[in-house]
Design a protein around this motif. Structure first.
Motif, PDB file in Angstrom:
ATOM      1  N   LEU A  55      32.178-100.155   4.469  1.00  0.00           N
ATOM      2  CA  LEU A  55      31.949 -99.052   5.632  1.00  0.00           C
ATOM      3  C   LEU A  55      31.569 -98.067   4.787  1.00  0.00           C
ATOM      4  O   LEU A  55      32.078 -97.651   3.826  1.00  0.00           O
ATOM      5  CB  LEU A  55      33.243 -98.857   6.611  1.00  0.00           C
ATOM      6  N   ASP A  56      30.308 -97.459   5.210  1.00  0.00           N
ATOM      7  CA  ASP A  56      30.006 -96.181   4.557  1.00  0.00           C
ATOM      8  C   ASP A  56      30.681 -94.888   5.082  1.00  0.00           C
ATOM      9  O   ASP A  56      31.698 -95.283   5.652  1.00  0.00           O
ATOM     10  CB  ASP A  56      28.457 -95.731   5.020  1.00  0.00           C
ATOM     11  N   ASP A  58      30.405 -92.749   7.277  1.00  0.00           N
ATOM     12  CA  ASP A  58      30.479 -92.639   8.459  1.00  0.00           C
ATOM     13  C   ASP A  58      31.275 -93.720   9.213  1.00  0.00           C
ATOM     14  O   ASP A  58      31.351 -93.514  10.399  1.00  0.00           O
ATOM     15  CB  ASP A  58      29.038 -92.297   9.048  1.00  0.00           C
ATOM     16  N   GLY A  59      31.771 -94.588   8.609  1.00  0.00           N
ATOM     17  CA  GLY A  59      32.353 -95.555   9.293  1.00  0.00           C
ATOM     18  C   GLY A  59      31.226 -96.822   9.753  1.00  0.00           C
ATOM     19  O   GLY A  59      31.782 -97.547  10.526  1.00  0.00           O
ATOM     20  N   HIS A  60      30.219 -96.672   9.334  1.00  0.00           N
ATOM     21  CA  HIS A  60      29.325 -97.865   9.749  1.00  0.00           C
ATOM     22  C   HIS A  60      29.252 -99.047   8.691  1.00  0.00           C
ATOM     23  O   HIS A  60      29.517 -98.754   7.463  1.00  0.00           O
ATOM     24  CB  HIS A  60      27.831 -97.296   9.870  1.00  0.00           C
ATOM     25  N   HIS A  61      28.968-100.340   9.204  1.00  0.00           N
ATOM     26  CA  HIS A  61      29.144-101.168   8.032  1.00  0.00           C
ATOM     27  C   HIS A  61      27.836-101.162   7.180  1.00  0.00           C
ATOM     28  O   HIS A  61      26.628-100.625   7.595  1.00  0.00           O
ATOM     29  CB  HIS A  61      28.748-102.544   8.999  1.00  0.00           C
ATOM     30  N   ALA A  62      28.302-101.241   5.839  1.00  0.00           N
ATOM     31  CA  ALA A  62      27.312-101.012   4.890  1.00  0.00           C
ATOM     32  C   ALA A  62      27.690-101.803   3.577  1.00  0.00           C
ATOM     33  O   ALA A  62      29.004-102.118   3.452  1.00  0.00           O
ATOM     34  CB  ALA A  62      27.260 -99.576   4.269  1.00  0.00           C
ATOM     35  N   THR A  64      28.913-101.484   0.396  1.00  0.00           N
ATOM     36  CA  THR A  64      29.503-100.590  -0.397  1.00  0.00           C
ATOM     37  C   THR A  64      30.154-101.244  -1.932  1.00  0.00           C
ATOM     38  O   THR A  64      30.673-100.521  -2.405  1.00  0.00           O
ATOM     39  CB  THR A  64      30.596 -99.927   0.224  1.00  0.00           C
ATOM     40  N   ASP A 101      30.996-108.649  11.553  1.00  0.00           N
ATOM     41  CA  ASP A 101      29.748-108.304  10.811  1.00  0.00           C
ATOM     42  C   ASP A 101      29.850-108.447   9.378  1.00  0.00           C
ATOM     43  O   ASP A 101      28.968-108.210   8.565  1.00  0.00           O
ATOM     44  CB  ASP A 101      29.370-106.983  11.187  1.00  0.00           C
ATOM     45  N   CYS A 102      31.113-108.722   9.013  1.00  0.00           N
ATOM     46  CA  CYS A 102      31.074-108.825   7.448  1.00  0.00           C
ATOM     47  C   CYS A 102      30.818-110.169   6.835  1.00  0.00           C
ATOM     48  O   CYS A 102      30.778-111.307   7.522  1.00  0.00           O
ATOM     49  CB  CYS A 102      32.495-108.599   7.129  1.00  0.00           C
ATOM     50  N   CYS A 104      28.702-107.049   4.487  1.00  0.00           N
ATOM     51  CA  CYS A 104      27.674-106.260   5.005  1.00  0.00           C
ATOM     52  C   CYS A 104      26.398-106.629   4.080  1.00  0.00           C
ATOM     53  O   CYS A 104      25.860-105.802   3.629  1.00  0.00           O
ATOM     54  CB  CYS A 104      28.238-104.832   5.069  1.00  0.00           C
TER      55      CYS A 104
END
Length: 114
Positions: A55-56, A58-62, A64, A101-102, A104
């Protein structure tokens, strides 16, 4: 290892077989011979690998993953592929009827040559 603690609190055990921290440390969190609890409908014939993050800010999938995590994940997957040569390397998001969604990133493509 907050995810592991969350799993233990929720289920009494961790559903993942391996966990990779941001600093690249790999922990076996469940014996490979035990059925996992990470992908409904696929647990009996898979090993679950999880990495810290995803998660980035902001809590969005990313994606990282740190450089150390990428290296540790590649090393782990190479070893597992040697032990289970017929195994496919897929993300939860690639599995039918699994609504996650994982990871990411596209694990299927990234590790297709292993």
């Amino acid at each position: 290892m907050q995810l592991i603690r969350d799993h233990v609190d929720r289920f009494g055990y961790t559903g993942y077989h391996y966990y990779i921290t941001r600093d690249g440390q790999t922990y076996q969190t469940r014996h490979e011979q035990l059925v996992g609890a990470h992908a409904v409908g696929h647990n009996s014939h898979s090993l679950g690998v999880c990495y810290e993050g995803g998660l980035d800010k902001d809590g969005h999938h990313a994606d990282t993953r740190t450089t150390r995590q990428k290296r540790a994940l590649l090393d782990l997957l190479k070893r597992l592929k040697r032990e289970y040569p017929q195994a496919q390397i897929l993300g939860h998001r690639d599995l039918p009827n699994v609504h996650k969604d994982c990871p990411c990133f596209d694990a299927k493509t990234e590790y297709q040559d292993l």
